[in-house]
Write a protein that holds these residues in place. Sequence first.
Motif, mmCIF file in Angstrom:
data_model
loop_
_atom_site.group_PDB
_atom_site.id
_atom_site.type_symbol
_atom_site.label_atom_id
_atom_site.label_comp_id
_atom_site.label_asym_id
_atom_site.label_seq_id
_atom_site.Cartn_x
_atom_site.Cartn_y
_atom_site.Cartn_z
ATOM 1 N N LYS A 199 -78.283 -27.502 -53.300
ATOM 2 C CA LYS A 199 -76.924 -26.694 -53.472
ATOM 3 C C LYS A 199 -77.108 -25.698 -54.841
ATOM 4 O O LYS A 199 -76.076 -25.416 -54.897
ATOM 5 C CB LYS A 199 -75.812 -27.663 -53.536
ATOM 6 N N HIS A 219 -68.861 -25.091 -65.177
ATOM 7 C CA HIS A 219 -68.608 -24.441 -63.979
ATOM 8 C C HIS A 219 -68.913 -22.814 -64.518
ATOM 9 O O HIS A 219 -68.810 -22.586 -65.607
ATOM 10 C CB HIS A 219 -67.130 -24.222 -63.265
ATOM 11 N N PHE A 265 -76.571 -23.899 -47.679
ATOM 12 C CA PHE A 265 -77.013 -24.339 -49.180
ATOM 13 C C PHE A 265 -78.354 -24.643 -49.319
ATOM 14 O O PHE A 265 -79.098 -25.314 -48.310
ATOM 15 C CB PHE A 265 -75.907 -25.408 -49.688
ATOM 16 N N LEU A 290 -76.260 -20.871 -52.911
ATOM 17 C CA LEU A 290 -75.223 -20.516 -51.888
ATOM 18 C C LEU A 290 -75.600 -19.345 -51.283
ATOM 19 O O LEU A 290 -75.989 -18.213 -51.777
ATOM 20 C CB LEU A 290 -73.888 -20.275 -52.605
ATOM 21 N N CYS A 292 -76.994 -21.209 -58.951
ATOM 22 C CA CYS A 292 -76.445 -21.859 -60.145
ATOM 23 C C CYS A 292 -77.425 -23.131 -60.397
ATOM 24 O O CYS A 292 -77.577 -24.086 -59.535
ATOM 25 C CB CYS A 292 -74.990 -22.351 -59.789
ATOM 26 N N LYS A 296 -64.740 -21.136 -52.963
ATOM 27 C CA LYS A 296 -64.318 -19.483 -53.239
ATOM 28 C C LYS A 296 -62.843 -19.556 -53.625
ATOM 29 O O LYS A 296 -62.267 -20.241 -52.957
ATOM 30 C CB LYS A 296 -64.623 -18.758 -51.634
ATOM 31 N N ARG A 330 -71.245 -28.064 -56.805
ATOM 32 C CA ARG A 330 -70.287 -27.806 -55.715
ATOM 33 C C ARG A 330 -69.960 -26.513 -55.615
ATOM 34 O O ARG A 330 -69.649 -25.845 -56.796
ATOM 35 C CB ARG A 330 -69.219 -28.717 -55.768
ATOM 36 N N TRP A 331 -69.814 -25.838 -54.514
ATOM 37 C CA TRP A 331 -69.375 -24.488 -54.481
ATOM 38 C C TRP A 331 -68.049 -24.255 -53.886
ATOM 39 O O TRP A 331 -67.727 -24.861 -52.876
ATOM 40 C CB TRP A 331 -70.268 -23.472 -53.890
ATOM 41 N N TYR A 367 -66.518 -16.681 -56.451
ATOM 42 C CA TYR A 367 -67.369 -17.818 -56.173
ATOM 43 C C TYR A 367 -67.391 -18.828 -57.620
ATOM 44 O O TYR A 367 -68.103 -18.149 -58.381
ATOM 45 C CB TYR A 367 -68.547 -17.558 -55.443
ATOM 46 N N LYS A 368 -67.309 -19.997 -57.226
ATOM 47 C CA LYS A 368 -67.109 -20.783 -58.497
ATOM 48 C C LYS A 368 -68.292 -21.908 -58.184
ATOM 49 O O LYS A 368 -68.189 -22.749 -57.116
ATOM 50 C CB LYS A 368 -65.994 -21.495 -58.830
ATOM 51 N N CYS A 369 -69.143 -22.050 -58.889
ATOM 52 C CA CYS A 369 -70.157 -23.318 -58.910
ATOM 53 C C CYS A 369 -69.772 -24.261 -60.122
ATOM 54 O O CYS A 369 -69.481 -23.678 -60.976
ATOM 55 C CB CYS A 369 -71.441 -22.980 -59.051
#
Length: 131
Positions: free
Chosen positions: A52, A80, A48, A55, A22, A36, A33-34, A68-70
């Motif tokens: 970062k 995001h 990371f 991931l 990302c 789940k 920031r990551w 999974y969200k960045c």
Amino acid sequence: LTPTGSTSTKVELRGNVLLLECIAAGLPTPVIRWIKEGGELPANRTFFENFKKTLKIIDVSEADSGNYKCIARNTLGSVHHVISVTVKAAPYWITEPRNLVLSPGEDGTLICRANGNPKPSISWLANGVPI
């Protein structure tokens, strides 16, 4: 934000390393920031890299499948991207059948438990002939 759009997909094989990337641009430089969704990142297998941007989850299993969200954020806002991860697995033994020696007239039980994604079918053969 790269990848573009709001969602993407990724397929990985069980036991491999999962890499999700990302890359965010902005001024001031965004912090990434990551998370789940609906779960936790695996504690001892998550790393990371590249500030970062990447991931990395080692030795992935089917339980690592999910979204999974960045999230990239600076003082002016946030953006995001959600990556839907599916972990596939070739068939593997949960309980491998063992040799069984029986006397004539004696009963015995053979147990075979396997898993995989997609779920494998189990067939029994005696001397190469389906039972």
